[in-house]
Design a protein around this motif. Structure first.
Motif, PDB file in Angstrom:
ATOM      1  N   MET A 140      -3.755 -12.924  -6.397  1.00  0.00           N
ATOM      2  CA  MET A 140      -4.724 -11.953  -6.885  1.00  0.00           C
ATOM      3  C   MET A 140      -4.828 -10.739  -5.953  1.00  0.00           C
ATOM      4  SD  MET A 140      -5.840 -13.398  -9.648  1.00  0.00           S
ATOM      5  CE  MET A 140      -7.433 -12.744 -10.079  1.00  0.00           C
ATOM      6  N   TYR A 141      -4.407 -10.908  -4.710  1.00  0.00           N
ATOM      7  CA  TYR A 141      -4.484  -9.824  -3.730  1.00  0.00           C
ATOM      8  C   TYR A 141      -3.282  -9.913  -2.810  1.00  0.00           C
ATOM      9  CZ  TYR A 141      -6.265  -6.820   0.026  1.00  0.00           C
ATOM     10  OH  TYR A 141      -6.421  -5.820   0.959  1.00  0.00           O
ATOM     11  N   ASN A 142      -2.604  -8.789  -2.623  1.00  0.00           N
ATOM     12  CA  ASN A 142      -1.415  -8.765  -1.786  1.00  0.00           C
ATOM     13  C   ASN A 142      -1.612  -7.739  -0.664  1.00  0.00           C
ATOM     14  OD1 ASN A 142       1.473  -7.478  -1.189  1.00  0.00           O
ATOM     15  ND2 ASN A 142       1.762  -9.600  -1.825  1.00  0.00           N
ATOM     16  N   GLU A 143      -1.508  -8.186   0.561  1.00  0.00           N
ATOM     17  CA  GLU A 143      -1.781  -7.318   1.713  1.00  0.00           C
ATOM     18  C   GLU A 143      -0.794  -6.165   1.811  1.00  0.00           C
ATOM     19  OE1 GLU A 143      -2.103  -9.492   5.309  1.00  0.00           O
ATOM     20  OE2 GLU A 143      -3.844 -10.677   4.648  1.00  0.00           O
ATOM     21  N   THR A 144       0.465  -6.419   1.479  1.00  0.00           N
ATOM     22  CA  THR A 144       1.465  -5.354   1.565  1.00  0.00           C
ATOM     23  C   THR A 144       1.180  -4.252   0.551  1.00  0.00           C
ATOM     24  OG1 THR A 144       3.156  -6.923   2.310  1.00  0.00           O
ATOM     25  CG2 THR A 144       3.917  -4.813   1.417  1.00  0.00           C
ATOM     26  N   VAL A 145       0.884  -4.653  -0.676  1.00  0.00           N
ATOM     27  CA  VAL A 145       0.545  -3.664  -1.706  1.00  0.00           C
ATOM     28  C   VAL A 145      -0.709  -2.895  -1.300  1.00  0.00           C
ATOM     29  CG1 VAL A 145      -0.161  -3.352  -4.109  1.00  0.00           C
ATOM     30  CG2 VAL A 145       1.633  -5.001  -3.545  1.00  0.00           C
ATOM     31  N   ALA A 146      -1.691  -3.612  -0.774  1.00  0.00           N
ATOM     32  CA  ALA A 146      -2.931  -2.960  -0.354  1.00  0.00           C
ATOM     33  C   ALA A 146      -2.665  -1.960   0.766  1.00  0.00           C
ATOM     34  CB  ALA A 146      -3.942  -4.006   0.110  1.00  0.00           C
ATOM     35  N   ARG A 147      -1.873  -2.343   1.733  1.00  0.00           N
ATOM     36  CA  ARG A 147      -1.581  -1.450   2.863  1.00  0.00           C
ATOM     37  C   ARG A 147      -0.873  -0.184   2.398  1.00  0.00           C
ATOM     38  NH1 ARG A 147       0.802  -4.823   5.577  1.00  0.00           N
ATOM     39  NH2 ARG A 147       2.979  -4.287   5.202  1.00  0.00           N
ATOM     40  N   LEU A 148       0.107  -0.343   1.523  1.00  0.00           N
ATOM     41  CA  LEU A 148       0.837   0.815   1.012  1.00  0.00           C
ATOM     42  C   LEU A 148      -0.076   1.724   0.184  1.00  0.00           C
ATOM     43  CD1 LEU A 148       4.179  -0.920  -0.080  1.00  0.00           C
ATOM     44  CD2 LEU A 148       3.821   0.575   1.895  1.00  0.00           C
ATOM     45  N   THR A 149      -0.979   1.112  -0.583  1.00  0.00           N
ATOM     46  CA  THR A 149      -1.888   1.898  -1.420  1.00  0.00           C
ATOM     47  C   THR A 149      -2.914   2.639  -0.569  1.00  0.00           C
ATOM     48  OG1 THR A 149      -1.615   0.230  -3.160  1.00  0.00           O
ATOM     49  CG2 THR A 149      -3.393   1.835  -3.434  1.00  0.00           C
ATOM     50  N   TYR A 150      -3.454   1.959   0.441  1.00  0.00           N
ATOM     51  CA  TYR A 150      -4.379   2.634   1.358  1.00  0.00           C
ATOM     52  C   TYR A 150      -3.693   3.807   2.043  1.00  0.00           C
ATOM     53  CZ  TYR A 150      -8.276  -0.698   1.236  1.00  0.00           C
ATOM     54  OH  TYR A 150      -9.367  -1.451   0.867  1.00  0.00           O
ATOM     55  N   ARG A 151      -2.459   3.595   2.452  1.00  0.00           N
ATOM     56  CA  ARG A 151      -1.717   4.657   3.130  1.00  0.00           C
ATOM     57  C   ARG A 151      -1.522   5.852   2.209  1.00  0.00           C
ATOM     58  NH1 ARG A 151       3.855   2.765   5.506  1.00  0.00           N
ATOM     59  NH2 ARG A 151       2.387   1.409   6.637  1.00  0.00           N
ATOM     60  N   ALA A 152      -1.232   5.578   0.930  1.00  0.00           N
ATOM     61  CA  ALA A 152      -1.039   6.670  -0.024  1.00  0.00           C
ATOM     62  C   ALA A 152      -2.345   7.417  -0.291  1.00  0.00           C
ATOM     63  CB  ALA A 152      -0.473   6.120  -1.335  1.00  0.00           C
ATOM     64  N   LEU A 153      -3.462   6.668  -0.414  1.00  0.00           N
ATOM     65  CA  LEU A 153      -4.737   7.295  -0.733  1.00  0.00           C
ATOM     66  C   LEU A 153      -5.359   8.019   0.454  1.00  0.00           C
ATOM     67  CD1 LEU A 153      -6.568   4.686  -3.012  1.00  0.00           C
ATOM     68  CD2 LEU A 153      -5.518   6.850  -3.680  1.00  0.00           C
ATOM     69  N   LEU A 154      -5.116   7.496   1.637  1.00  0.00           N
ATOM     70  CA  LEU A 154      -5.768   8.056   2.816  1.00  0.00           C
ATOM     71  C   LEU A 154      -4.834   8.911   3.665  1.00  0.00           C
ATOM     72  CD1 LEU A 154      -7.908   4.947   3.827  1.00  0.00           C
ATOM     73  CD2 LEU A 154      -8.591   6.937   2.470  1.00  0.00           C
ATOM     74  N   GLY A 155      -3.724   9.331   3.065  1.00  0.00           N
ATOM     75  CA  GLY A 155      -2.868  10.302   3.740  1.00  0.00           C
ATOM     76  C   GLY A 155      -3.602  11.618   3.904  1.00  0.00           C
ATOM     77  N   ARG A 156      -3.061  12.492   4.698  1.00  0.00           N
ATOM     78  CA  ARG A 156      -3.784  13.719   5.057  1.00  0.00           C
ATOM     79  C   ARG A 156      -4.280  14.488   3.844  1.00  0.00           C
ATOM     80  NH1 ARG A 156      -1.171  18.258   8.924  1.00  0.00           N
ATOM     81  NH2 ARG A 156      -2.342  17.185  10.555  1.00  0.00           N
ATOM     82  N   ARG A 157      -3.406  14.710   2.855  1.00  0.00           N
ATOM     83  CA  ARG A 157      -3.781  15.555   1.717  1.00  0.00           C
ATOM     84  C   ARG A 157      -4.915  14.945   0.903  1.00  0.00           C
ATOM     85  NH1 ARG A 157       0.386  17.705  -2.988  1.00  0.00           N
ATOM     86  NH2 ARG A 157      -1.149  18.874  -4.213  1.00  0.00           N
ATOM     87  N   ARG A 158      -4.775  13.678   0.522  1.00  0.00           N
ATOM     88  CA  ARG A 158      -5.808  13.048  -0.294  1.00  0.00           C
ATOM     89  C   ARG A 158      -7.074  12.791   0.510  1.00  0.00           C
ATOM     90  NH1 ARG A 158      -1.547  10.600  -3.244  1.00  0.00           N
ATOM     91  NH2 ARG A 158      -1.653  11.214  -5.441  1.00  0.00           N
ATOM     92  N   ALA A 159      -6.937  12.501   1.788  1.00  0.00           N
ATOM     93  CA  ALA A 159      -8.124  12.282   2.616  1.00  0.00           C
ATOM     94  C   ALA A 159      -8.977  13.546   2.669  1.00  0.00           C
ATOM     95  CB  ALA A 159      -7.715  11.856   4.020  1.00  0.00           C
ATOM     96  N   ILE A 160      -8.319  14.691   2.728  1.00  0.00           N
ATOM     97  CA  ILE A 160      -9.055  15.962   2.731  1.00  0.00           C
ATOM     98  C   ILE A 160      -9.772  16.139   1.398  1.00  0.00           C
ATOM     99  CG2 ILE A 160      -8.808  18.472   2.756  1.00  0.00           C
ATOM    100  CD1 ILE A 160      -6.546  18.113   4.761  1.00  0.00           C
ATOM    101  N   LEU A 161      -9.066  15.865   0.298  1.00  0.00           N
ATOM    102  CA  LEU A 161      -9.681  15.991  -1.023  1.00  0.00           C
ATOM    103  C   LEU A 161     -10.861  15.041  -1.169  1.00  0.00           C
ATOM    104  CD1 LEU A 161      -6.524  16.249  -3.330  1.00  0.00           C
ATOM    105  CD2 LEU A 161      -8.131  18.081  -2.752  1.00  0.00           C
ATOM    106  N   LEU A 162     -10.694  13.821  -0.665  1.00  0.00           N
ATOM    107  CA  LEU A 162     -11.760  12.840  -0.767  1.00  0.00           C
ATOM    108  C   LEU A 162     -12.976  13.221   0.069  1.00  0.00           C
ATOM    109  CD1 LEU A 162      -9.645   9.554  -0.574  1.00  0.00           C
ATOM    110  CD2 LEU A 162     -11.035  10.266  -2.521  1.00  0.00           C
ATOM    111  N   GLY A 163     -12.744  13.943   1.147  1.00  0.00           N
ATOM    112  CA  GLY A 163     -13.832  14.268   2.057  1.00  0.00           C
ATOM    113  C   GLY A 163     -14.579  15.546   1.748  1.00  0.00           C
ATOM    114  N   ILE A 164     -14.002  16.407   0.916  1.00  0.00           N
ATOM    115  CA  ILE A 164     -14.623  17.715   0.660  1.00  0.00           C
ATOM    116  C   ILE A 164     -15.992  17.580  -0.002  1.00  0.00           C
ATOM    117  CG2 ILE A 164     -14.458  19.809  -0.730  1.00  0.00           C
ATOM    118  CD1 ILE A 164     -11.461  19.821  -0.181  1.00  0.00           C
ATOM    119  N   LEU A 165     -16.065  16.853  -1.102  1.00  0.00           N
ATOM    120  CA  LEU A 165     -17.326  16.748  -1.835  1.00  0.00           C
ATOM    121  C   LEU A 165     -18.412  16.013  -1.043  1.00  0.00           C
ATOM    122  CD1 LEU A 165     -16.059  16.162  -5.476  1.00  0.00           C
ATOM    123  CD2 LEU A 165     -17.077  18.225  -4.524  1.00  0.00           C
ATOM    124  N   PRO A 166     -18.100  14.893  -0.371  1.00  0.00           N
ATOM    125  CA  PRO A 166     -19.125  14.262   0.459  1.00  0.00           C
ATOM    126  C   PRO A 166     -19.646  15.190   1.556  1.00  0.00           C
ATOM    127  CG  PRO A 166     -17.365  12.719   0.030  1.00  0.00           C
ATOM    128  CD  PRO A 166     -16.895  14.040  -0.486  1.00  0.00           C
TER     129      PRO A 166
END
Length: 240
Positions: free
Chosen positions: A1-27
């Motif tokens: 139901m949960y895979n650490e490798t998939v989670a790590r890769l997904t976190y890395r994709a979402l929290l990369g510099r570009r998306r992290a900036i987008l995620l942080g602007i509105l907050p």
């Protein structure tokens, strides 16, 4: 139901510099607005409700949900790299559930913490306003993540459709058109917030609490289920 490798890769994709900036602007903007509101007008429950309801819950939460939900899977499908993941001996259900968990956790962190902090700055949680909107942001984050993750599996224009839903349906029609409110994740989450806030606040929903809970659960479960089906179909197409 949960895979650490998939989670790590997904976190890395979402929290990369570009998306992290987008995620942080509105907050960051929400916190800035809260500081300015408190500095200019002092503690004001009504203003806190307007900011947390009109900006945070109506715009910030769904937009962050779009970034996290679609970003968890849509880029991999668009560039074809999802095929390498699906070639592994890993149940497609596990892939979707893992990515959904990542999307939910990112959305919750980037929405609930700023909402709580902003509410405390503006009125110190007077009448439980900050707590109520924090709860609303949390439950909405779960539903938005499921919906936008599903969009990422069904359309190459997932971000566009997500923005249309967030900005047009939720922020515009969901706020001013009575009939549209009953089909709004924002309104469903407000129903829970209404139960937490003290009597006499302006927090109110057009959807009754039992109906809101059922709809939130249904959207989350059905969205996840259909995303699993879509990913399974994509696997067959890739294998063919």
């Amino acid at each position: 139901m949960y895979n650490e490798t998939v989670a790590r890769l997904t976190y890395r994709a979402l929290l990369g510099r570009r998306r992290a900036i987008l995620l942080g602007i509105l907050p960051a903007l929400l916190i800035l607005i809260a500081v300015l509101v408190r500095a200019i007008g002092g503690a004001d429950d009504r203003v806190a409700e307007d900011v947390l309801g009109g900006f945070a819950l109506a715009a910030m939460v769904p937009l962050i949900g779009v970034i996290a939900g679609t970003g968890a899977i849509a880029p991999e499908i668009d560039d074809g790299s999802i095929v390498y993941l699906l070639a592994k001996p890993l149940p497609r259900r596990t892939v979707i559930l893992t990515k959904l968990w990542v999307a939910i956790s990112v959305t919750v962190v980037f929405t609930t913490i700023p909402v709580l902090v902003a509410g405390m700055i503006m009125n110190g949680n007077s009448q439980q306003i900050a707590g109520a909107y924090t709860l609303a942001a949390a439950v909405a984050s779960v539903a938005y993540s499921a919906v936008f993750l599903l969009l990422g599996t069904v359309s190459r224009n997932a971000v566009v459709f997500g923005l249309i839903y967030s900005l047009v349906w939720e922020a515009l029609f969901g706020s001013i058109v009575p009939g549209a409110r009953t089909l709004s994740i924002q309104q469903w989450s407000l129903s829970l917030a209404e139960q937490v806030a003290a009597d006499g606040t302006g927090i109110a929903s057009d959807v009754a609490l039992p109906t809101a809970v059922i709809l939130l659960a249904a959207v989350t479960v059905l969205g996840t289920w259909y995303a699993i089906r879509r990913l399974s179909a994509l696997t067959v197409a890739a294998d063919d």
